[in-house]
Design a protein around this motif. Structure first.
Motif, PDB file in Angstrom:
ATOM      1  N   LYS A   1       0.841  -1.204   0.000  1.00 13.25           N
ATOM      2  CA  LYS A   1       0.000   0.000   0.000  1.00 13.25           C
ATOM      3  C   LYS A   1       0.873   1.251   0.000  1.00 13.25           C
ATOM      4  N   ASN A   2       1.956   1.256   0.764  1.00 16.25           N
ATOM      5  CA  ASN A   2       2.845   2.422   0.790  1.00 16.25           C
ATOM      6  C   ASN A   2       3.420   2.686  -0.591  1.00 16.25           C
ATOM      7  N   LEU A   3       3.810   1.642  -1.308  1.00 14.51           N
ATOM      8  CA  LEU A   3       4.299   1.806  -2.671  1.00 14.51           C
ATOM      9  C   LEU A   3       3.219   2.410  -3.565  1.00 14.51           C
ATOM     10  N   ALA A   4       1.968   1.949  -3.385  1.00 12.44           N
ATOM     11  CA  ALA A   4       0.864   2.469  -4.187  1.00 12.44           C
ATOM     12  C   ALA A   4       0.617   3.941  -3.902  1.00 12.44           C
ATOM     13  N   VAL A   5       0.669   4.314  -2.631  1.00 13.04           N
ATOM     14  CA  VAL A   5       0.469   5.721  -2.260  1.00 13.04           C
ATOM     15  C   VAL A   5       1.576   6.585  -2.854  1.00 13.04           C
ATOM     16  N   GLU A   6       2.812   6.128  -2.776  1.00 14.52           N
ATOM     17  CA  GLU A   6       3.924   6.889  -3.346  1.00 14.52           C
ATOM     18  C   GLU A   6       3.738   7.074  -4.846  1.00 14.52           C
ATOM     19  N   TRP A   7       3.274   6.029  -5.545  1.00  9.61           N
ATOM     20  CA  TRP A   7       3.032   6.147  -6.983  1.00  9.61           C
ATOM     21  C   TRP A   7       1.923   7.155  -7.259  1.00  9.61           C
ATOM     22  N   TYR A   8       0.817   7.042  -6.522  1.00  7.25           N
ATOM     23  CA  TYR A   8      -0.330   7.939  -6.721  1.00  7.25           C
ATOM     24  C   TYR A   8       0.076   9.389  -6.501  1.00  7.25           C
ATOM     25  N   GLU A   9       0.859   9.639  -5.461  1.00  8.16           N
ATOM     26  CA  GLU A   9       1.229  11.007  -5.111  1.00  8.16           C
ATOM     27  C   GLU A   9       2.342  11.558  -5.998  1.00  8.16           C
ATOM     28  N   THR A  10       2.838  10.735  -6.896  1.00 11.83           N
ATOM     29  CA  THR A  10       3.770  11.194  -7.928  1.00 11.83           C
ATOM     30  C   THR A  10       3.062  11.406  -9.252  1.00 11.83           C
TER      31      THR A  10
END
Length: 303
Positions: A171-180
């Motif tokens: 999930k943290n990886l997904a959030v980082e992708w979304y916020e980029t």
């Protein structure tokens, strides 16, 4: 847990006041619980510059409701000097090359499913089921049908502590992708965009009596739009964004219960990047100041 506390209010100013008070830092979940970076919530007017209009979730199902949404968007663009970007959210995400963050179906059913289930089981379900069986000759507790099957067939060999930790990392990886790639901060904006979608009924009636929803121009709740991989309500649980449902108007419909013309509310969800909650609340306050958002009345009509 897979339930989140929320607050409803007829008055936008009271809702904003309560919501801001609720964000006491001591109540923020820690990083070991969320798997994300510490939550920082600036209280500024660094408003978004764009409106993201996802063509896989919009327009609203009722054309009369879509006209209300378009008037609302027009107010946003004129009051805050925003521009509108139409895009297909599902395609944008799933055209990415990293299946860990770009497969919406896998994210919703895999890591988010584990995160939703693990703590619920460990903190609530397992102790309750165990103690109930001890007290009542091995019986299963009389819980709501929405949880009964899942708790009765819960697989502890699948929903392990290691699987839970791995899900948090994904999930943290997904959030980082979304916020980029989708909603990000700039020097001028906490969240460069507002993402709009419909968590409601699109301006159509949805009856408690299920058979009535077979009539034309009715709908069920939480419908996944054709062409979308997940319901809109699953986006922020995956990507950590802040998501608020706002009433923006009402439309007429013919009721198959009262056999009379009635009103159904029109709502829209406004989504910003994680941590930009107060910025969105401040924007909503300005919309209320300008009369764009109004206090919801009790009774048959919202406004």
């Amino acid at each position: 847990m897979d339930h989140t506390a929320g607050v409803f209010s007829r008055n936008p100013y009271k809702w904003i006041k309560f919501s801001k008070a609720w964000y006491t830092p001591s109540l923020h979940q820690g990083v070991t619980t969320t798997g994300l970076s510490p939550l920082v919530v600036p209280d500024t007017n660094a408003f978004p510059k764009r409106i993201l209009y996802p063509t896989d979730y919009l327009p609203l199902a009722n054309p009369a409701a879509e006209a209300i949404l378009q008037a609302f968007i027009s107010n946003l663009t004129s009051l805050f000097n925003m521009t509108v970007t139409e895009f297909n959210f599902t395609a944008t995400v799933q055209n990415g090359t990293d299946s860990r963050v770009n497969n919406l179906t896998e994210l919703a059913n895999g890591p988010i499913g584990i995160i939703d289930s693990y703590t619920q089981w460990e903190v609530v379900a397992k102790p309750l089921i165990t103690r109930w069986a001890e007290l009542y000759d091995g019986r299963f507790p009389p819980i709501d049908s929405a949880r009964r099957d899942g708790w009765h067939t819960y697989n502890e060999s699948y929903y392990t502590a290691a699987a839970y930790q791995s899900a948090l990392e994904q999930k943290n990886l997904a959030v980082e992708w979304y916020e980029t790639n989708i909603q990000f901060s700039t020097a001028e904006s906490c969240s460069e965009s507002i993402f709009l979608y419909d968590i409601g009924t699109g301006g159509l009636p949805s009856y408690r009596e299920e058979d009535l929803n077979a009539y034309p121009n009715t709908t069920l709740l939480a419908v996944k739009p054709e062409g979308a991989a997940i319901t809109g309500a699953n986006i922020c649980p995956i990507y950590g964004c802040a998501d608020y449902t706002i009433p923006i108007g009402q439309v007429r419909y013919w009721s198959n219960v009262t056999f009379h013309e009635e009103w159904v509310p029109v709502t829209i969800n406004m989504v910003v990047k994680r941590g930009c909650d107060f910025v969105l609340l401040n924007l909503i306050k300005k919309l209320a100041d300008k009369g764009v958002l109004k206090t919801v009345k009790a009774g048959r009509a919202a406004f």
